[in-house]
Design a protein around this motif. Sequence first.
Motif, short mmCIF file in Angstrom:
data_model
loop_
_atom_site.label_atom_id
_atom_site.label_comp_id
_atom_site.label_asym_id
_atom_site.label_seq_id
_atom_site.Cartn_x
_atom_site.Cartn_y
_atom_site.Cartn_z
N HIS A 67 0.83 -1.21 0.00
CA HIS A 67 0.00 0.00 0.00
C HIS A 67 0.87 1.26 0.00
O HIS A 67 0.64 2.19 -0.79
CB HIS A 67 -0.91 -0.02 1.23
CG HIS A 67 -1.73 1.21 1.40
ND1 HIS A 67 -2.79 1.53 0.57
CD2 HIS A 67 -1.65 2.24 2.31
CE1 HIS A 67 -3.31 2.68 0.95
NE2 HIS A 67 -2.65 3.13 2.01
N ARG A 152 -6.87 -14.45 1.01
CA ARG A 152 -7.67 -13.63 0.10
C ARG A 152 -8.54 -12.63 0.87
O ARG A 152 -8.75 -11.50 0.41
CB ARG A 152 -8.54 -14.52 -0.79
CG ARG A 152 -7.78 -15.30 -1.84
CD ARG A 152 -8.71 -15.95 -2.84
NE ARG A 152 -9.53 -16.98 -2.24
CZ ARG A 152 -9.18 -18.26 -2.17
NH1 ARG A 152 -8.02 -18.65 -2.66
NH2 ARG A 152 -9.98 -19.15 -1.62
N SER A 153 -9.04 -13.06 2.02
CA SER A 153 -9.87 -12.16 2.83
C SER A 153 -9.06 -10.96 3.31
O SER A 153 -9.56 -9.82 3.31
CB SER A 153 -10.45 -12.91 4.03
OG SER A 153 -11.29 -13.97 3.61
N GLU A 156 -8.63 -8.51 0.51
CA GLU A 156 -9.81 -7.68 0.28
C GLU A 156 -9.84 -6.51 1.26
O GLU A 156 -10.28 -5.40 0.90
CB GLU A 156 -11.07 -8.53 0.42
CG GLU A 156 -11.24 -9.55 -0.71
CD GLU A 156 -12.45 -10.44 -0.51
OE1 GLU A 156 -13.16 -10.25 0.51
OE2 GLU A 156 -12.68 -11.31 -1.36
N GLU A 157 -9.38 -6.73 2.48
CA GLU A 157 -9.34 -5.63 3.45
C GLU A 157 -8.40 -4.52 2.98
O GLU A 157 -8.68 -3.34 3.17
CB GLU A 157 -8.89 -6.16 4.82
CG GLU A 157 -9.88 -7.09 5.49
CD GLU A 157 -9.37 -7.58 6.84
OE1 GLU A 157 -8.47 -6.91 7.41
OE2 GLU A 157 -9.87 -8.60 7.33
N TRP A 158 -7.26 -4.92 2.39
CA TRP A 158 -6.29 -3.94 1.92
C TRP A 158 -6.62 -3.42 0.53
O TRP A 158 -6.04 -2.44 0.08
CB TRP A 158 -4.90 -4.57 1.89
CG TRP A 158 -4.25 -4.64 3.22
CD1 TRP A 158 -4.17 -5.72 4.05
CD2 TRP A 158 -3.57 -3.57 3.91
NE1 TRP A 158 -3.49 -5.40 5.20
CE2 TRP A 158 -3.11 -4.09 5.15
CE3 TRP A 158 -3.32 -2.23 3.60
CZ2 TRP A 158 -2.41 -3.31 6.06
CZ3 TRP A 158 -2.62 -1.46 4.52
CH2 TRP A 158 -2.18 -2.00 5.74
N GLN A 159 -7.56 -4.07 -0.16
CA GLN A 159 -7.97 -3.67 -1.50
C GLN A 159 -6.76 -3.59 -2.44
O GLN A 159 -6.62 -2.65 -3.22
CB GLN A 159 -8.72 -2.33 -1.46
CG GLN A 159 -10.00 -2.39 -0.64
CD GLN A 159 -10.74 -1.07 -0.62
OE1 GLN A 159 -10.21 -0.04 -1.00
NE2 GLN A 159 -11.97 -1.10 -0.16
N GLY A 160 -5.90 -4.57 -2.34
CA GLY A 160 -4.71 -4.59 -3.16
C GLY A 160 -4.73 -5.72 -4.16
O GLY A 160 -5.57 -6.62 -4.11
N SER A 161 -3.79 -5.68 -5.10
CA SER A 161 -3.65 -6.73 -6.09
C SER A 161 -3.08 -7.98 -5.42
O SER A 161 -2.08 -7.91 -4.69
CB SER A 161 -2.72 -6.26 -7.22
OG SER A 161 -2.55 -7.27 -8.19
#
Length: 219
Positions: A67, A152-153, A156-161
């Motif tokens: 990030h 993967r969860s 999703e929290e970090w909204q990263g690739s």
Amino acid sequence: MNIKPMLVRLQSAIGRNDLVEQMVLIPEPKRRSFTNYQTAPSVNLIVAYNASPNSHTALDIAFWIAHQTRLATNQQVTVQAVYVVEENQNDKYLDKVNWANYLTPCECGVSDVYQSTTSVLTQPKLKGITQHLQAQIVAPLEEADRILWQARSLAEEWQGSFKSHLRFGDVATELTKVVELEAANVLFLGCRSINHAIIQTLGFNFPCAILGIPNGIDE
């Protein structure tokens, strides 16, 4: 790619000044050109993940660094979690099968080897063996799916690739393969010391830098 700016930014974000010394377990290979990697269009961060608390911390740090790197450099940063089902894992499960529940003493005799299996092993017993073996083989795969779902969860929290890899075999060998395949810049491990067994197995001529987790960051 010079990893020091990444760690400096992380130090600033969490108010620490000792991360470079604590986290760099294996430095970047000298043969790599920092100039080329600084201008590379993307950055790949690999994390050895098995859902243990330490590996979860390593994955969290990787997302944190990803990030910050995106914000500071506008580079595409991909975090990749690798879970390795160790070799002979299925054999271990098969060894736990209690064959006595399915086979009578006569079925194990040498004289029965050439007899028709239909006359010795009844259909219900065959079905029972098949179902039991399927359960024992599927179990590690279901566990792997659960572990990678956790990774993967967090992504999703970090909204990263994010990418995930499920590999089978020796942990060190498979990690090295993924690092080379993905041209990774950094491998994150959930350990705190260069003396950890996985570091000794990976060796000190690793194709990228290896970062561990610092003391106190997960407390």
